[in-house]
Design a protein around this motif. Structure first.
Motif, mmCIF file in Angstrom:
data_model
loop_
_atom_site.group_PDB
_atom_site.id
_atom_site.type_symbol
_atom_site.label_atom_id
_atom_site.label_comp_id
_atom_site.label_asym_id
_atom_site.label_seq_id
_atom_site.Cartn_x
_atom_site.Cartn_y
_atom_site.Cartn_z
ATOM 1 N N TRP A 92 -0.830 113.144 -20.108
ATOM 2 C CA TRP A 92 0.081 114.082 -20.769
ATOM 3 C C TRP A 92 -0.496 114.683 -22.050
ATOM 4 O O TRP A 92 -0.485 115.883 -22.227
ATOM 5 N N PHE A 93 -0.995 113.829 -22.947
ATOM 6 C CA PHE A 93 -1.519 114.385 -24.196
ATOM 7 C C PHE A 93 -2.771 115.227 -23.947
ATOM 8 O O PHE A 93 -2.974 116.263 -24.589
ATOM 9 N N MET A 94 -3.637 114.776 -23.021
ATOM 10 C CA MET A 94 -4.864 115.535 -22.744
ATOM 11 C C MET A 94 -4.674 116.488 -21.562
ATOM 12 O O MET A 94 -5.639 117.149 -21.140
ATOM 13 N N HIS A 95 -3.467 116.511 -21.022
ATOM 14 C CA HIS A 95 -3.088 117.469 -19.965
ATOM 15 C C HIS A 95 -3.870 117.307 -18.675
ATOM 16 O O HIS A 95 -3.929 118.224 -17.867
ATOM 17 N N LEU A 96 -4.480 116.137 -18.452
ATOM 18 C CA LEU A 96 -5.264 115.976 -17.226
ATOM 19 C C LEU A 96 -4.374 115.999 -15.985
ATOM 20 O O LEU A 96 -4.828 116.331 -14.893
ATOM 21 N N GLU A 132 -4.423 119.515 -14.801
ATOM 22 C CA GLU A 132 -5.706 120.194 -14.605
ATOM 23 C C GLU A 132 -6.104 120.178 -13.134
ATOM 24 O O GLU A 132 -5.565 119.397 -12.347
#
Lengths: 146, 287
Positions: free
Chosen positions: A73-77, A80
């Motif tokens: 969530w924080f790194m949006h993986l 992606e």
């Protein structure tokens, strides 16, 4: 190749809204879950005399769950494309491979590491037939003498 | 204009202009770059933390957290501090993406404050290690090394305190240091009585306590300290780099949505720093 303005060069015109379009999630809920998981791992450590292996499994299990929350969530993986596997799977495998390769010899001790250096040197110096032959000859002598 | 339509627009007999094909991944170059960099960082920190685990598994002795003055509360608070900073940076990114540069700047400032708080708590932990002389290569792992360390300490005191003229009374600390050295050489004392004598000396002459640190024989301590300082120190270096990167948009006079790609890349780096600590916390503080 995109033509992005360099931030350090104080861009004058704002980029289009497409450039900064990214998925939104309930970050506060994710943050709450991360804090809760941290307290859970501290709670595991405060248990009276927990079995060591169980403690290791529990705290690293919690750490893995926290890492998943941050990455997803924080790194949006989570949002992606498949390119993330190309970048992250080989590097993760190489990193883990190094640890797994070192574990048997250094950490597990599946063989004895003690050797008598005096005997080893003497065998090399005295044995004209080469290393290892003396031991076999001695063993044969021993069998004959019996 | 579609490709078919553009081809139809070329008059008959004329060459079809070559159209550069779109190469690469469907993300910005900068974002791909930071992810490739983070890939190398994954290998770097996996090797470091993995080496710690492997060395610990192979060590004949490994000291406990209590022995090494590891403070669980400090590690837990630092974990929460980094998690909160990660949350703030993602909110800052969101605010900037929606055009609210003022709010983005506020959350960036909070992130920087938390990053500095993290380093402050880390420095407090390091200072405890220095105060107890828990430094790589400085901790005796046998009684014999402990005795030699005390003798070296007494020699330092004797060098520091000048000798008075012949016949004059020597400074009490010189006499005490000489007595302690004689005791160590003559009695070859065990660890406990040696520790008591050293503690008495330290209490009587606090100004010279640094020269003769407290006696503690801790098997495996030097390897523990080497891995601890190396890994947490390199993580702290990453935090400092993150602070510098976050300070750039924070101090930019024209913070706007044009900064979004830069802040997104910096945020990814900052989340990675948080990610490393997530695994360092159980490795160093819990097991």
């Amino acid at each position: 190749m995109t033509n992005e303005p360099a931030p350090a060069a104080a861009p004058a015109a704002p980029v289009s809204t497409e450039t900064d379009a990214h998925p939104h999630a309930n970050y506060l809920a994710v943050f709450g879950a991360l804090c809760g998981l941290t307290l859970v791992s501290v709670g595991f450590d405060l248990l009276p005399n927990p079995p060591k292996l169980a403690l290791v499994a529990l705290v690293f299990g919690v750490a893995t769950a926290k890492a998943y929350c941050v990455m997803a969530w924080f790194m949006h993986l989570k949002f992606e494309g498949a390119w993330k596997y190309i970048v992250l799977v080989p590097t993760s495998l190489l990193g883990l491979g190094l640890v797994l390769a070192l574990l048997p010899d250094i950490a597990i001790h599946y063989y004895t590491v003690e050797a008598d250096p005096t005997d080893a040197v003497a065998a090399l110096v005295e044995n004209e037939d080469g290393p290892g032959m003396r031991a076999e000859a001695d063993a044969t002598d021993g069998e004959l003498s019996e | 204009m579609s490709a078919e339509a553009s081809l139809n627009s070329v008059p008959a007999g004329h060459a079809v202009p070559s159209v550069p094909s779109r190469m690469g991944l469907p993300i910005r170059n900068g974002k791909l770059g930071i992810w490739l960099f983070l890939g190398t960082e994954v290998m770097f920190f996996t090797a470091l933390i993995g080496s710690l685990i492997v060395l610990r598994g192979g060590a004949a002795a490994w000291p406990s957290q209590e022995t090494m003055h590891v403070k669980l509360w400090a590690g837990a608070v630092n974990t929460l501090v980094l998690l909160t900073s990660s949350y703030f940076v993602v909110v800052a990114l969101n605010k900037l993406g929606s055009g609210d540069a003022k709010a983005a700047r506020k959350y960036l400032a909070l992130t920087l404050l938390l990053a500095c708080l993290f380093l402050g708590i880390k420095a407090y932990e390091y200072s405890g290690k220095f105060a107890h002389d828990l430094l790589p290569g400085r901790v005796p792992e046998t009684a014999e090394i402990a005795r030699r360390k005390v003798l070296a300490g007494t020699a330092t005191v004797l060098l520091d305190v000048p000798v008075n003229d012949e016949g004059a009374e020597q400074a009490p600390v010189r006499t005490a240091a000489e007595d302690l050295a004689t005791y160590v050489r003559a009695e070859d004392p065990a660890v406990e009585p040696l520790a008591e004598r050293v503690e008495a000396f330290r209490k009587e002459f606090p100004a010279h306590a640094a020269a003769i640190p407290e006696v503690a024989v801790i098997p495996g301590a030097n390897l523990w300290l080497s891995t601890y300082f190396l890994i947490t120190g390199l993580h702290a270096v990453h935090v400092i780099v993150g602070i510098l990167l976050l300070a750039i948009p924070l101090l930019a006079w024209n913070l706007s949505r044009a900064w979004f790609p830069f802040l997104e890349n910096t945020a990814l780096y900052w989340h990675f720093v948080d990610l490393v600590w997530i695994f360092l916390f159980p490795t160093v503080y819990l097991i």
